[in-house]
Design a protein around this motif. Structure first.
Motif, mmCIF file in Angstrom:
data_model
loop_
_atom_site.group_PDB
_atom_site.id
_atom_site.type_symbol
_atom_site.label_atom_id
_atom_site.label_comp_id
_atom_site.label_asym_id
_atom_site.label_seq_id
_atom_site.Cartn_x
_atom_site.Cartn_y
_atom_site.Cartn_z
ATOM 1 N N GLU A 88 -16.331 4.213 3.743
ATOM 2 C CA GLU A 88 -16.209 4.075 5.178
ATOM 3 C C GLU A 88 -14.767 3.087 5.233
ATOM 4 O OE1 GLU A 88 -18.079 1.486 8.439
ATOM 5 O OE2 GLU A 88 -19.502 2.845 7.976
ATOM 6 N N THR A 89 -14.666 2.197 4.532
ATOM 7 C CA THR A 89 -13.466 1.246 4.693
ATOM 8 C C THR A 89 -12.095 2.072 4.269
ATOM 9 O OG1 THR A 89 -14.853 -0.906 4.758
ATOM 10 C CG2 THR A 89 -12.522 -0.883 4.369
ATOM 11 N N ARG A 90 -12.100 2.484 3.214
ATOM 12 C CA ARG A 90 -11.224 3.289 2.736
ATOM 13 C C ARG A 90 -10.706 4.365 3.659
ATOM 14 N NH1 ARG A 90 -8.174 4.054 -1.553
ATOM 15 N NH2 ARG A 90 -9.193 2.533 -2.954
ATOM 16 N N GLU A 91 -11.785 5.172 4.152
ATOM 17 C CA GLU A 91 -11.242 6.176 4.920
ATOM 18 C C GLU A 91 -10.683 5.450 6.341
ATOM 19 O OE1 GLU A 91 -14.831 8.414 5.743
ATOM 20 O OE2 GLU A 91 -14.643 9.548 3.687
ATOM 21 N N ILE B 255 0.878 -1.259 -0.096
ATOM 22 C CA ILE B 255 0.013 0.188 -0.093
ATOM 23 C C ILE B 255 1.000 1.227 0.185
ATOM 24 C CG2 ILE B 255 -1.813 1.265 1.159
ATOM 25 C CD1 ILE B 255 -2.708 -1.358 2.478
ATOM 26 N N LYS B 256 0.765 1.992 -1.107
ATOM 27 C CA LYS B 256 1.746 3.316 -1.182
ATOM 28 C C LYS B 256 1.307 4.398 -0.637
ATOM 29 C CE LYS B 256 3.716 1.123 -5.384
ATOM 30 N NZ LYS B 256 2.943 -0.203 -5.485
ATOM 31 N N ILE B 257 2.206 5.186 0.038
ATOM 32 C CA ILE B 257 1.703 6.454 0.735
ATOM 33 C C ILE B 257 2.513 7.596 -0.100
ATOM 34 C CG2 ILE B 257 2.137 8.046 2.667
ATOM 35 C CD1 ILE B 257 2.311 5.391 4.392
ATOM 36 N N PRO C 11 -2.560 -1.846 -3.551
ATOM 37 C CA PRO C 11 -1.431 -2.436 -4.639
ATOM 38 C C PRO C 11 -2.310 -2.628 -5.860
ATOM 39 C CG PRO C 11 -1.873 -3.811 -2.452
ATOM 40 C CD PRO C 11 -2.951 -2.485 -2.426
ATOM 41 N N SER C 12 -1.442 -2.183 -7.112
ATOM 42 C CA SER C 12 -2.003 -2.249 -8.408
ATOM 43 C C SER C 12 -1.016 -2.829 -9.256
ATOM 44 C CB SER C 12 -2.527 -0.779 -8.733
ATOM 45 O OG SER C 12 -1.195 -0.105 -8.780
ATOM 46 N N ARG C 13 -1.760 -3.402 -10.197
ATOM 47 C CA ARG C 13 -0.835 -3.679 -11.480
ATOM 48 C C ARG C 13 -1.080 -3.074 -12.730
ATOM 49 N NH1 ARG C 13 -4.091 -6.796 -14.922
ATOM 50 N NH2 ARG C 13 -5.810 -7.468 -13.942
ATOM 51 N N LYS C 14 -0.203 -2.980 -13.734
ATOM 52 C CA LYS C 14 -0.296 -2.261 -14.930
ATOM 53 C C LYS C 14 -0.813 -3.285 -15.814
ATOM 54 C CE LYS C 14 2.149 0.949 -17.676
ATOM 55 N NZ LYS C 14 3.685 1.452 -17.967
ATOM 56 N N THR C 15 -1.840 -2.695 -16.716
ATOM 57 C CA THR C 15 -2.478 -3.536 -17.632
ATOM 58 C C THR C 15 -1.753 -3.488 -18.960
ATOM 59 O OG1 THR C 15 -4.144 -1.810 -18.469
ATOM 60 C CG2 THR C 15 -4.675 -3.078 -16.533
ATOM 61 N N ILE D 67 -5.172 -4.329 -7.333
ATOM 62 C CA ILE D 67 -5.325 -5.762 -7.064
ATOM 63 C C ILE D 67 -6.381 -6.105 -5.996
ATOM 64 C CG2 ILE D 67 -3.829 -7.852 -6.381
ATOM 65 C CD1 ILE D 67 -1.503 -6.257 -7.479
ATOM 66 N N CYS D 68 -6.359 -5.294 -4.950
ATOM 67 C CA CYS D 68 -7.247 -5.414 -3.828
ATOM 68 C C CYS D 68 -7.643 -3.916 -3.339
ATOM 69 C CB CYS D 68 -6.827 -6.177 -2.579
ATOM 70 S SG CYS D 68 -5.206 -5.528 -1.886
ATOM 71 N N HIS D 69 -8.876 -3.844 -2.911
ATOM 72 C CA HIS D 69 -9.183 -2.594 -2.475
ATOM 73 C C HIS D 69 -10.544 -2.553 -1.635
ATOM 74 C CE1 HIS D 69 -12.604 -2.728 -5.370
ATOM 75 N NE2 HIS D 69 -11.757 -3.326 -6.250
ATOM 76 N N PRO D 70 -10.927 -1.434 -0.946
ATOM 77 C CA PRO D 70 -11.957 -1.509 -0.011
ATOM 78 C C PRO D 70 -13.362 -1.349 -0.837
ATOM 79 C CG PRO D 70 -10.161 0.029 0.849
ATOM 80 C CD PRO D 70 -9.997 -0.415 -0.597
ATOM 81 N N LEU D 71 -14.347 -1.900 -0.663
ATOM 82 C CA LEU D 71 -15.458 -1.805 -1.135
ATOM 83 C C LEU D 71 -16.383 -0.792 -0.763
ATOM 84 C CD1 LEU D 71 -16.780 -5.576 -1.011
ATOM 85 C CD2 LEU D 71 -15.507 -4.289 -2.969
#
Length: 89
Positions: A68-71, A35-37, A49-53, A61-65
């Motif tokens: 509220e969870t992202r915050e 998780i980048k800051i 986290p991500s990947r280049k298409t 790759i994964c993320h909050p839905l």
């Protein structure tokens, strides 16, 4: 969901906006790494986290839905990062 651990690794040789990379442990049984800051115009924010298409775009790759969870994640991760900065760790 309970975040049971937040670990920060500072990026010291970044010429861009990347400041650190975090890992979180959820409920003592699931870990999310990379998780980048980032810092932009004096403000910090996180990037999951991500990947280049093949089209050159980045996809998480994964993320909050939900917001509220992202915050929650952003608050915990950036709070730990600010502690490290204040303590000179």
């Amino acid at each position: 969901m309970t975040v049971t651990d937040v670990r920060i690794r500072e990026v010291r040789h970044s010429d861009g906006r990347l400041r650190a990379v975090a890992s979180i442990t959820i409920d003592e049984c699931f870990v999310v790494h990379d998780i980048k800051i980032f810092q932009k115009e004096g403000e910090y924010f996180i990037s999951m986290p991500s990947r280049k298409t093949s089209e050159g775009e980045y996809k998480d790759i994964c993320h909050p839905l939900n917001t509220e969870t992202r915050e929650l994640l952003q608050t915990l991760i950036l709070g730990r990062y600010r502690e490290l900065l204040e303590n000179g760790e």
